[in-house]
Enzyme design. Structure first.
Site, PDB file in Angstrom:
ATOM      1  N   ASN A 164       1.299  -1.207  -0.356  1.00  0.00           N
ATOM      2  CA  ASN A 164       0.129   0.026   0.139  1.00  0.00           C
ATOM      3  C   ASN A 164       0.784   1.133   0.505  1.00  0.00           C
ATOM      4  O   ASN A 164       1.980   1.082   0.947  1.00  0.00           O
ATOM      5  CB  ASN A 164      -0.902   0.357   1.190  1.00  0.00           C
ATOM      6  CG  ASN A 164      -1.831   1.277   1.481  1.00  0.00           C
ATOM      7  OD1 ASN A 164      -1.517   2.156   0.849  1.00  0.00           O
ATOM      8  ND2 ASN A 164      -2.100   1.270   2.932  1.00  0.00           N
ATOM      9  N   LEU A 165       0.840   2.226  -1.419  1.00  0.00           N
ATOM     10  CA  LEU A 165       1.930   2.943  -1.307  1.00  0.00           C
ATOM     11  C   LEU A 165       1.429   4.171  -0.532  1.00  0.00           C
ATOM     12  O   LEU A 165       2.230   5.319  -0.453  1.00  0.00           O
ATOM     13  CB  LEU A 165       2.351   3.175  -2.879  1.00  0.00           C
ATOM     14  CG  LEU A 165       3.172   1.706  -3.358  1.00  0.00           C
ATOM     15  CD1 LEU A 165       3.175   2.101  -5.161  1.00  0.00           C
ATOM     16  CD2 LEU A 165       4.034   2.234  -3.218  1.00  0.00           C
ATOM     17  N   HIS A 191      -9.461   0.422   4.708  1.00  0.00           N
ATOM     18  CA  HIS A 191      -8.348   0.776   5.161  1.00  0.00           C
ATOM     19  C   HIS A 191      -8.330   1.572   6.349  1.00  0.00           C
ATOM     20  O   HIS A 191      -9.130   2.593   6.539  1.00  0.00           O
ATOM     21  CB  HIS A 191      -7.458   1.526   4.679  1.00  0.00           C
ATOM     22  CG  HIS A 191      -5.433   1.534   5.285  1.00  0.00           C
ATOM     23  ND1 HIS A 191      -5.574   2.463   5.693  1.00  0.00           N
ATOM     24  CD2 HIS A 191      -5.018   0.372   5.027  1.00  0.00           C
ATOM     25  CE1 HIS A 191      -4.411   2.659   5.773  1.00  0.00           C
ATOM     26  NE2 HIS A 191      -3.780   0.861   5.587  1.00  0.00           N
ATOM     27  N   GLU A 236      -5.358  -5.062  10.357  1.00  0.00           N
ATOM     28  CA  GLU A 236      -3.934  -4.273  10.728  1.00  0.00           C
ATOM     29  C   GLU A 236      -4.095  -3.874  11.954  1.00  0.00           C
ATOM     30  O   GLU A 236      -5.513  -2.532  11.461  1.00  0.00           O
ATOM     31  CB  GLU A 236      -4.423  -3.910   9.699  1.00  0.00           C
ATOM     32  CG  GLU A 236      -3.775  -3.776   8.139  1.00  0.00           C
ATOM     33  CD  GLU A 236      -3.294  -2.799   7.242  1.00  0.00           C
ATOM     34  OE1 GLU A 236      -2.098  -2.796   6.382  1.00  0.00           O
ATOM     35  OE2 GLU A 236      -4.294  -1.870   6.997  1.00  0.00           O
ATOM     36  N   GLY A 273       2.013   1.211  11.064  1.00  0.00           N
ATOM     37  CA  GLY A 273       3.135   3.663  10.717  1.00  0.00           C
ATOM     38  C   GLY A 273       3.951   3.488  11.538  1.00  0.00           C
ATOM     39  O   GLY A 273       4.598   4.575  12.666  1.00  0.00           O
ATOM     40  N   SER A 308       3.632  -2.412  10.797  1.00  0.00           N
ATOM     41  CA  SER A 308       4.959  -2.624  10.763  1.00  0.00           C
ATOM     42  C   SER A 308       5.136  -3.385  10.018  1.00  0.00           C
ATOM     43  O   SER A 308       6.165  -4.220  11.005  1.00  0.00           O
ATOM     44  CB  SER A 308       4.794  -1.918  12.198  1.00  0.00           C
ATOM     45  OG  SER A 308       4.184  -0.610  12.193  1.00  0.00           O
TER      46      SER A 308
HETATM   47  P1  PGA Z   1       2.674   0.181   7.791  1.00  0.00           P
HETATM   48  O1  PGA Z   1       0.917   0.202   7.343  1.00  0.00           O
HETATM   49  O2  PGA Z   1       3.125  -0.786   7.207  1.00  0.00           O
HETATM   50  O3  PGA Z   1       3.141   1.208   7.765  1.00  0.00           O
HETATM   51  O4  PGA Z   1       2.311   0.301   9.167  1.00  0.00           O
HETATM   52  C1  PGA Z   1       0.229  -1.076   6.662  1.00  0.00           C
HETATM   53  C2  PGA Z   1      -0.785  -0.066   6.127  1.00  0.00           C
HETATM   54  O5  PGA Z   1      -0.997   0.557   6.323  1.00  0.00           O
HETATM   55  O6  PGA Z   1      -1.179  -1.314   5.644  1.00  0.00           O
END
Ligand code: PGA
Length: 236
Positions: free
Chosen positions: A6-7, A86, A155, A161, A191
């Site tokens: 996911n960019l 998301h 998630e 993040g 993460s």
């Molecule tokens: P992250 O994001 O790997 O930076 O934690 C994951 C996501 O939001 O899909």
């Protein structure tokens, strides 16, 4: 397995094109399903073995929805994959479960492959596993869990993040519970780094990973694809 990037709001059109080329070259040699979700402005007709999906779209063919894109804009590039639910759209953009379910229904009717995200915020996790599962159960409201083009991503909001992740045991426990709700492939996200990806991928009921920040490094993302290949060769 499914290895998805996911960019988010990163990369220009040009940067995305070279990213897709680099990852595509690698993915060609791999047995994994590799997905990339670029920013809207970088959607294009890519000649690539990767599955290119949209991070979002409004549930409409076209119309007056300022700042959004609809089906028509996805069809131009033959995009048939979308990310829905998301946490950044739920919590930053304020999308309600009812709206998310409406979006799901619309793109399901269009035959899209849907990566549907669920996950609890920190305070819910701190309230315990029962509260966590109750919270996540509400994110399944209005969602057809039997849809054959569904992929689910667990998630935890507090892991996205932040560099924090649940323990392997916690992921295993929650994924086992979520598998009772749907037999769709179940990804872990939050993460995921090259330092932990292989451990996550090796877990039971983890069918892949959804990667944000670490996926911005094509090399890291390719390493994760390699891990999945290695695990499959080891008969995970
Ligand atoms: P992250 O994001 O790997 O930076 O934690 C994951 C996501 O939001 O899909």
């Amino acid at each position: 397995m499914i290895i998805a990037a996911n960019l988010k709001t990163n990369f220009t059109r040009k940067e995305t094109a070279s990213y897709i080329e680099e990852v595509g070259k690698y993915a060609q040699k791999s047995a994994q399903k590799v997905m990339v979700f670029p920013a809207m402005t970088s959607l294009d007709n890519y000649l690539t073995p990767l599955t290119i999906g949209s991070q979002n779209a409004y549930p409409t063919l076209n119309g007056a929805f300022t700042g959004e894109i609809g089906l028509e804009q996805l069809q131009e590039f033959e995009i048939k994959t979308i990310l829905i639910g998301h946490s950044e759209r739920r919590h930053i953009l304020g999308e309600s479960q009812a709206f998310i379910a409406q979006k799901f229904e619309y793109f399901k009717d269009q035959g899209f492959e849907i990566v549907y995200c669920v996950g609890e915020p920190k305070e819910v996790r701190e309230a315990g596993s029962e509260a966590t599962l109750e919270y996540i159960a509400k994110q399944y409201e209005g969602i057809d869990t039997t849809y054959d083009k569904l992929i689910i991503a667990y998630e935890p909001v507090w892991a996205i993040g932040t560099g924090l992740t649940p323990t392997l045991k916690d992921i295993e426990t929650i994924h086992a519970e979520l598998k009772k709700k749907s037999t769709a492939p179940l990804l872990y996200g939050g993460s995921v780094k090259i330092t932990n990806a292989k451990d996550f991928l090796a877990l039971d009921n983890v069918d892949g990973v959804l990667v944000g920040s670490a996926a911005l490094y094509a090399e890291h993302f390719c390493t994760m694809i390699e891990y999945a290949d290695e695990l499959e060769n080891e008969n995970k």
